[in-house]
Design an enzyme around this catalytic site. Sequence first.
Site, PDB file in Angstrom:
ATOM      1  NE  ARG A 223       2.976  39.904 -42.520  1.00  8.50           N
ATOM      2  CZ  ARG A 223       2.820  40.701 -43.584  1.00  8.50           C
ATOM      3  NH1 ARG A 223       1.611  41.052 -43.985  1.00  8.50           N
ATOM      4  NH2 ARG A 223       3.861  41.138 -44.247  1.00  8.50           N
ATOM      5  CG  HIS A 271      -1.574  38.036 -47.355  1.00  2.00           C
ATOM      6  ND1 HIS A 271      -0.778  37.579 -46.327  1.00  2.00           N
ATOM      7  CD2 HIS A 271      -1.112  39.279 -47.638  1.00  2.00           C
ATOM      8  CE1 HIS A 271       0.117  38.510 -46.014  1.00  2.00           C
ATOM      9  NE2 HIS A 271      -0.070  39.543 -46.802  1.00  2.00           N
TER      10      HIS A 271
END
Length: 308
Positions: A223, A271
């Site tokens: 993340r 992502h």
Amino acid sequence: MAFLYKADPVRGAQWGALFAQQAPDIAFHLWPDVGDPAAIRYLAAWQPPDNPLEALPNLEVIFSVGAGVDQFDLSRVPEHIPVVRMIEPGIAQGMVEYVTQAVLTIHRDVAAYAAQQARQEWKARHVRPASSRRIGVLGLGMLGTAVLERLRLFGFDCAGWSRSGGQIEGVQCHAGAAALDAFLARTDILVCLLPLTQETQGMLDAALFNKLPRGASLIQTGRGPHLNQEDLLAALESGQLDTAILDVTDPEPLPAGHALWTHPRVRITPHIASATRPEGAVETVLENLRRHERGLPLIGQVDRSRGY
Ligand code: NDP
Ligand code: OXD
């Protein structure tokens, strides 16, 4: 019984079609079409409503549509409502593909050859045997384990690190804070597959980079907030790090003009390393609904004390 999906609408429509085939007795709602909020017992979301129980007073289980749950504010979810992360084979398959291509990109000098081609330069570079390249994966969960099991088949020298360690054939598994420095000192390509928690936030910083061998590389698939982006830029400038391949940033999207976008030794993807596949997701969710009805443990239930 009603089920509410609140995430990407295109994938939601696929979930809806699969529910209609496999569980026609469950009323499937795609956000914002909630129907009667009091009828919703199950919610699958990337970002749940701020106060889930105010919006959906009879909610019994919250499912994350992704493997991570850091986007949920668990303090707003009452203790009696289980929070369940996504465990399905498609996520692991996608991550294995992404990390494998990233490791091989670094290992086989793909960026350097692209630069040479731009200069129309024909020059062979030394090829290191995979056995001399030390891969280290932070996180030995569903994804870290799947990635290491594949990478070791190329002959890379593989290790992993997690809170409790683990056992993966042909991989040195390191456990806990005391083992971190030794793990970093033997790692040429570091892959981050940790969940984002209070303990792991900001962990990829200058202090950690300095414990890697000079010229190591980073593959960041966890993340964005794991990584101190300023420290990364400084480590690339000083030569402490050679290359960074980033699938996640903070914030997302990375703002236009950010120095990482144009750094010659940084590659960025938006992502997309892996994504939940609707077929596997609906299969797991329906199995969990059956388990919930029978009072059995749920697959992927989050341990709130650990935050993952
Ligand atoms: P798991 O929960 O299965 O595994 C997490 C691993 O991290 C475990 O081995 C755990 O240790 C370890 N860990 C957690 N906290 C610490 C800590 N403080 N110190 C040391 N080790 C720690 O997660 P997954 O493998 O399924 O997913 C990992 C993350 O990958 C997700 O949370 C998400 O952030 C990210 N992800 C990114 C995607 C992308 O497209 N970029 C897609 C999917 C996920 P232990 O085993 O001891 O508990
Ligand atoms: C996930 C993700 O957590 O896609 O599944 O990042």
